[in-house]
Design a protein around this motif. Sequence first.
Motif, PDB file in Angstrom:
ATOM      1  N   MET A  24      28.814   1.178  50.803  1.00 49.14           N
ATOM      2  CA  MET A  24      28.534   2.575  50.376  1.00 49.14           C
ATOM      3  C   MET A  24      27.059   2.511  50.323  1.00 49.14           C
ATOM      4  O   MET A  24      26.438   1.492  49.833  1.00 49.14           O
ATOM      5  N   VAL A  25      26.279   3.462  50.924  1.00 46.65           N
ATOM      6  CA  VAL A  25      24.844   3.671  50.824  1.00 46.65           C
ATOM      7  C   VAL A  25      24.642   4.717  49.739  1.00 46.65           C
ATOM      8  O   VAL A  25      25.511   5.588  49.613  1.00 46.65           O
ATOM      9  N   SER A  36      26.229   8.372  49.916  1.00 47.52           N
ATOM     10  CA  SER A  36      26.024   9.085  51.151  1.00 47.52           C
ATOM     11  C   SER A  36      27.106   8.425  52.312  1.00 47.52           C
ATOM     12  O   SER A  36      27.689   7.327  52.093  1.00 47.52           O
ATOM     13  N   GLY A  37      27.343   9.482  53.216  1.00 48.25           N
ATOM     14  CA  GLY A  37      28.325   8.908  54.237  1.00 48.25           C
ATOM     15  C   GLY A  37      29.634   9.263  53.928  1.00 48.25           C
ATOM     16  O   GLY A  37      30.551   8.806  54.574  1.00 48.25           O
ATOM     17  N   GLN A  38      29.924   9.816  52.833  1.00 43.12           N
ATOM     18  CA  GLN A  38      31.234   9.993  52.254  1.00 43.12           C
ATOM     19  C   GLN A  38      31.278  11.108  51.261  1.00 43.12           C
ATOM     20  O   GLN A  38      30.166  11.486  50.821  1.00 43.12           O
ATOM     21  N   ASN A 181      19.651  16.809  52.412  1.00 37.21           N
ATOM     22  CA  ASN A 181      20.229  15.579  52.260  1.00 37.21           C
ATOM     23  C   ASN A 181      22.057  16.067  52.235  1.00 37.21           C
ATOM     24  O   ASN A 181      22.919  15.011  52.101  1.00 37.21           O
ATOM     25  N   ASP A 183      25.427  17.735  53.630  1.00 36.70           N
ATOM     26  CA  ASP A 183      26.096  18.025  54.965  1.00 36.70           C
ATOM     27  C   ASP A 183      26.731  19.442  54.647  1.00 36.70           C
ATOM     28  O   ASP A 183      27.641  19.647  53.963  1.00 36.70           O
ATOM     29  N   PHE A 220      29.230  16.613  50.133  1.00 33.82           N
ATOM     30  CA  PHE A 220      29.122  15.372  51.205  1.00 33.82           C
ATOM     31  C   PHE A 220      27.573  15.179  51.507  1.00 33.82           C
ATOM     32  O   PHE A 220      26.959  16.094  52.218  1.00 33.82           O
ATOM     33  N   ILE A 222      24.664  13.184  53.446  1.00 29.94           N
ATOM     34  CA  ILE A 222      24.114  12.517  54.670  1.00 29.94           C
ATOM     35  C   ILE A 222      23.079  11.189  54.556  1.00 29.94           C
ATOM     36  O   ILE A 222      22.081  11.679  53.865  1.00 29.94           O
ATOM     37  N   PRO A 223      23.317  10.195  55.159  1.00 27.90           N
ATOM     38  CA  PRO A 223      22.253   9.301  54.931  1.00 27.90           C
ATOM     39  C   PRO A 223      20.893   9.533  55.634  1.00 27.90           C
ATOM     40  O   PRO A 223      20.802  10.560  56.413  1.00 27.90           O
ATOM     41  N   THR A 227      17.541   5.246  56.443  1.00 28.39           N
ATOM     42  CA  THR A 227      18.620   4.607  56.035  1.00 28.39           C
ATOM     43  C   THR A 227      19.406   4.143  57.188  1.00 28.39           C
ATOM     44  O   THR A 227      20.019   3.063  57.642  1.00 28.39           O
ATOM     45  N   VAL A 228      19.695   5.418  58.010  1.00 28.46           N
ATOM     46  CA  VAL A 228      20.306   5.216  59.479  1.00 28.46           C
ATOM     47  C   VAL A 228      19.403   3.960  60.139  1.00 28.46           C
ATOM     48  O   VAL A 228      20.102   2.917  60.723  1.00 28.46           O
TER      49      VAL A 228
END
Length: 247
Positions: A24-25, A36-38, A181, A183, A220, A222-223, A227-228
Motif C-alpha cells: 500500500m502506498v 492510494s491505488g485502492q 489526487n 479518481d 479512490f 490515485i498515486p 510515487t509512480v
Amino acid sequence: MSLKAYLTAAVASIAFTPLAANAMVVLDLGGVGVPSGQEGQATGQVYVDLPAGAISDPFNADFSQTGVFGIVDTIRPFNPLGAFTFVSGATELTYSLDITSFTAPVVNGNLLTTEIEATVTYYVDTTTSFSELNPSTGTDGDIWLTATLAGVETIELNLTNGQISATDLEFDVTGGLFAENFDQNFFGGNDFVTFSFQTFGQSDPGSVSLFNGATNTRFFAIPEPSTVGLLGLGLVGLGMVSRRRKS
C-alpha cells in the motif's frame, strides 16, 4: 514514529524492495495520509442541526437550513479493512454538507423524505479546535476537497425521534487543494466519492435540534506521478541487481 517519518520509510521500502501483492502506498495530502491505488474510506462523527419546524411542521420547514457537519477520525483501506488511522493528532480533517435545494417533503407514516442538491466540502486544519456546538469550527481550515452531488439524492427524517440519514450520496469533484489526487471514474460516471451518514440521538441534552451519529465516505485516490516514478525506479533497480547476479 511520526507520520512524516512513517511516510518516508514507506516510500523508501517501496523503492528498494520487492512489492508485495497487498503493498500500500500512502499519500500525504496536507498532513492527512490517504491510501492510494485502492479504494479507501473515511469514517468519523456527524452532527445534524435540523431547521425550525422540521419535526412539528415539516411541510413549511426550510430544509436548506439543515446543518450537516463533522470531523473525520479514521482513514483506511476499504477492502480488506486495515487497522490504520491516517489522520494525525496534530491535524484536523472536518467537513460540511451544504444543502442548496430540496423538493417538497413526502411523509409516509413517521418517515419524511426529501430530494436534495448539495455540496460537501472537506477542510484540513493544523489546529484541533473542532466542537459540535460550534459549526464554524468545522470550516475554519484550508479547503482540502470540494464535491457536488452528481444528481438529485434523497435524505430521510424520522418524525418521531428526529434522526436523519442518507445512504451513498454520489458526488463529483469540483475543487480543493487535492482534487487531482482522487479518481473521478472509480465508482462509474464521474463519481468521486460516496457519502453516507446516520444520526443516533441528541448530541446536546439542552438542544432540540442537534443530533450526533456516524459518517462514512468511500473514495479512490490515485498515486502521484512522483510515487509512480519511485515504483518504476525500484523495479528497474531490482532488474539491474538481478542481471548483475546472473553475470
